[in-house]
Design an enzyme around this catalytic site. Structure first.
Site, PDB file in Angstrom:
ATOM      1  N   ARG A 144     -12.955  -3.608  19.605  1.00 56.37           N
ATOM      2  CA  ARG A 144     -12.616  -3.667  18.249  1.00 56.37           C
ATOM      3  C   ARG A 144     -13.523  -4.470  17.653  1.00 56.37           C
ATOM      4  O   ARG A 144     -13.582  -5.794  17.980  1.00 56.37           O
ATOM      5  CB  ARG A 144     -11.239  -4.065  17.846  1.00 56.37           C
ATOM      6  CG  ARG A 144     -10.258  -2.884  17.988  1.00 56.37           C
ATOM      7  CD  ARG A 144      -8.882  -3.271  17.767  1.00 56.37           C
ATOM      8  NE  ARG A 144      -8.584  -4.225  16.674  1.00 56.37           N
ATOM      9  CZ  ARG A 144      -7.381  -4.834  16.424  1.00 56.37           C
ATOM     10  NH1 ARG A 144      -6.343  -4.595  17.086  1.00 56.37           N
ATOM     11  NH2 ARG A 144      -7.278  -5.439  15.376  1.00 56.37           N
TER      12      ARG A 144
ATOM     13  N   ARG B  19       2.042  -8.107   5.136  1.00 56.79           N
ATOM     14  CA  ARG B  19       1.210  -9.315   5.295  1.00 56.79           C
ATOM     15  C   ARG B  19       0.951 -10.164   4.054  1.00 56.79           C
ATOM     16  O   ARG B  19       0.282 -11.065   4.159  1.00 56.79           O
ATOM     17  CB  ARG B  19      -0.342  -8.801   5.771  1.00 56.79           C
ATOM     18  CG  ARG B  19      -0.651  -8.884   7.095  1.00 56.79           C
ATOM     19  CD  ARG B  19      -1.944  -8.276   7.127  1.00 56.79           C
ATOM     20  NE  ARG B  19      -2.694  -8.446   8.276  1.00 56.79           N
ATOM     21  CZ  ARG B  19      -2.848  -7.787   9.804  1.00 56.79           C
ATOM     22  NH1 ARG B  19      -1.829  -6.842   9.745  1.00 56.79           N
ATOM     23  NH2 ARG B  19      -3.708  -7.891  10.616  1.00 56.79           N
TER      24      ARG B  19
ATOM     25  N   ARG C 123      -9.245 -11.047  25.777  1.00 58.08           N
ATOM     26  CA  ARG C 123      -8.840  -9.316  25.212  1.00 58.08           C
ATOM     27  C   ARG C 123     -10.313  -8.788  25.202  1.00 58.08           C
ATOM     28  O   ARG C 123     -10.311  -7.500  25.494  1.00 58.08           O
ATOM     29  CB  ARG C 123      -8.178  -9.485  23.955  1.00 58.08           C
ATOM     30  CG  ARG C 123      -7.517  -8.144  23.526  1.00 58.08           C
ATOM     31  CD  ARG C 123      -6.317  -8.211  22.594  1.00 58.08           C
ATOM     32  NE  ARG C 123      -6.456  -8.031  21.390  1.00 58.08           N
ATOM     33  CZ  ARG C 123      -5.751  -8.077  20.337  1.00 58.08           C
ATOM     34  NH1 ARG C 123      -4.515  -8.393  20.694  1.00 58.08           N
ATOM     35  NH2 ARG C 123      -5.927  -7.850  19.331  1.00 58.08           N
TER      36      ARG C 123
ATOM     37  N   LYS D 191       2.019  -9.242  19.060  1.00 64.99           N
ATOM     38  CA  LYS D 191       2.775  -8.507  18.518  1.00 64.99           C
ATOM     39  C   LYS D 191       2.558  -6.894  18.903  1.00 64.99           C
ATOM     40  O   LYS D 191       3.685  -6.398  19.270  1.00 64.99           O
ATOM     41  CB  LYS D 191       2.462  -8.357  16.883  1.00 64.99           C
ATOM     42  CG  LYS D 191       2.553  -9.725  16.167  1.00 64.99           C
ATOM     43  CD  LYS D 191       2.451  -9.444  14.734  1.00 64.99           C
ATOM     44  CE  LYS D 191       0.996  -9.025  14.281  1.00 64.99           C
ATOM     45  NZ  LYS D 191       0.108 -10.037  14.483  1.00 64.99           N
TER      46      LYS D 191
ATOM     47  N   ARG E 250     -10.041 -13.669  10.378  1.00 69.70           N
ATOM     48  CA  ARG E 250      -8.847 -12.964  10.477  1.00 69.70           C
ATOM     49  C   ARG E 250      -7.855 -14.002  10.308  1.00 69.70           C
ATOM     50  O   ARG E 250      -6.799 -13.972   9.807  1.00 69.70           O
ATOM     51  CB  ARG E 250      -8.545 -11.894  11.372  1.00 69.70           C
ATOM     52  CG  ARG E 250      -9.294 -10.718  11.385  1.00 69.70           C
ATOM     53  CD  ARG E 250      -9.526  -9.994  12.478  1.00 69.70           C
ATOM     54  NE  ARG E 250      -8.108  -9.180  12.987  1.00 69.70           N
ATOM     55  CZ  ARG E 250      -7.917  -8.912  14.151  1.00 69.70           C
ATOM     56  NH1 ARG E 250      -8.798  -9.076  15.242  1.00 69.70           N
ATOM     57  NH2 ARG E 250      -6.672  -8.257  14.171  1.00 69.70           N
TER      58      ARG E 250
HETATM   59  P1  AMP Z   1      -4.229  -5.473  12.841  1.00 69.76           P
HETATM   60  O1  AMP Z   1      -4.506  -4.702  13.868  1.00 69.76           O
HETATM   61  O2  AMP Z   1      -2.917  -5.576  12.419  1.00 69.76           O
HETATM   62  O3  AMP Z   1      -4.828  -6.762  13.052  1.00 69.76           O
HETATM   63  O4  AMP Z   1      -5.182  -4.916  11.461  1.00 69.76           O
HETATM   64  C1  AMP Z   1      -6.571  -5.096  11.255  1.00 69.76           C
HETATM   65  C2  AMP Z   1      -6.969  -4.972   9.890  1.00 69.76           C
HETATM   66  O5  AMP Z   1      -6.236  -3.862   9.330  1.00 69.76           O
HETATM   67  C3  AMP Z   1      -6.621  -6.205   9.342  1.00 69.76           C
HETATM   68  O6  AMP Z   1      -7.461  -7.445   9.585  1.00 69.76           O
HETATM   69  C4  AMP Z   1      -6.702  -5.785   7.861  1.00 69.76           C
HETATM   70  O7  AMP Z   1      -7.945  -5.852   7.297  1.00 69.76           O
HETATM   71  C5  AMP Z   1      -6.053  -4.640   7.985  1.00 69.76           C
HETATM   72  N1  AMP Z   1      -4.564  -4.442   7.775  1.00 69.76           N
HETATM   73  C6  AMP Z   1      -3.567  -4.103   8.707  1.00 69.76           C
HETATM   74  N2  AMP Z   1      -2.381  -4.279   8.079  1.00 69.76           N
HETATM   75  C7  AMP Z   1      -2.592  -4.648   7.084  1.00 69.76           C
HETATM   76  C8  AMP Z   1      -1.804  -5.141   5.944  1.00 69.76           C
HETATM   77  N3  AMP Z   1      -0.262  -5.087   6.032  1.00 69.76           N
HETATM   78  N4  AMP Z   1      -2.301  -5.566   4.717  1.00 69.76           N
HETATM   79  C9  AMP Z   1      -3.529  -5.556   4.519  1.00 69.76           C
HETATM   80  N5  AMP Z   1      -4.561  -5.193   5.320  1.00 69.76           N
HETATM   81  C10 AMP Z   1      -4.014  -4.891   6.520  1.00 69.76           C
END
Ligand code: AMP
Length: 194
Positions: A139, A88, A127, A13, A150
């Site tokens: 990360r 989400r 990655r 994404k 996740r």
């Molecule tokens: P990402 O970089 O999008 O994978 O997000 C990293 C982490 O941020 C996720 O594993 C969640 O803990 C939190 N997070 C990001 N976006 C959301 C969302 N829309 N709702 C809830 N938690 C989020």
């Protein structure tokens, strides 16, 4: 153009959003990036979110919806935006629909990157390796064990967002296992006026 990119963590994404930013001149709004910035700046939201994020779980809908509601009010998002990592949950999808409706706006498209979940773990390990090789800090949530959480979180909580948009006739599914350029071309085709 107002766009949502859906797909599990590691689906690409972020890569596709970055390309769409350059092509359409609209910002990428990544809730993950915004939350990481809040954690780094040690804001009250950041302090609340840190442990949840480190464990690979979802931050509360209230917090995330609040962040997005503020962000789409900023001048650079007036012309449009690409949401990456949001919504989400169905509650977030409904909140987004309501906040856009209040402004008389709608989404122009919802793209799902469909990927083989087994292959994702391999992709995320690559990655992390690439990040290490270039000296970029990995990360914490890209650790393969956290990544599996996740992915489980995605399957448990987020997979329901896809049917939400499908039932509204808004969903375009793209094969995210193709090379990056093919995925990009398919996205462009899906967004082209019919
Ligand atoms: P990402 O970089 O999008 O994978 O997000 C990293 C982490 O941020 C996720 O594993 C969640 O803990 C939190 N997070 C990001 N976006 C959301 C969302 N829309 N709702 C809830 N938690 C989020």
């Amino acid at each position: 153009m107002r766009l949502v990119l859906l797909g599990p963590p590691g689906a690409g994404k972020g890569t596709q959003a970055a390309r769409l930013v350059a092509k359409h001149g609209i910002p990428q709004l990544s809730t993950g990036d915004m939350l990481r910035a809040a954690v780094k700046a040690q804001t009250p939201i950041g302090r609340q979110a840190k442990a949840v994020m480190d464990a690979g779980n979802l931050v509360s809908d209230d917090i995330v919806v609040g962040i997005v509601a503020d962000r789409i009010e900023e001048p650079d998002a007036r012309k449009g935006f690409i949401l990456d990592g949001f919504p989400r949950t169905v509650a977030q999808a409904e909140a987004l629909e309501a906040m856009l409706a209040r402004k008389g706006l709608k989404l122009d498209g919802v793209i799902e990157l469909d990927v083989d979940h087994d292959k994702l773990v391999e992709r995320i390990e690559r990655r992390a390796q690439e990040a290490r090789a270039t000296g970029v800090p990995v990360r914490k949530d890209d650790d393969p064990e956290v990544f599996k959480t996740r992915l489980q979180t995605y399957n448990r909580d987020t997979a329901v967002v896809t049917p939400f948009y499908k039932s509204r006739g808004m969903l375009r599914v793209i094969d995210g296992m193709q090379p990056i350029e093919r995925v990009a071309a398919d996205i462009d085709r899906a967004l082209a006026p019919h």
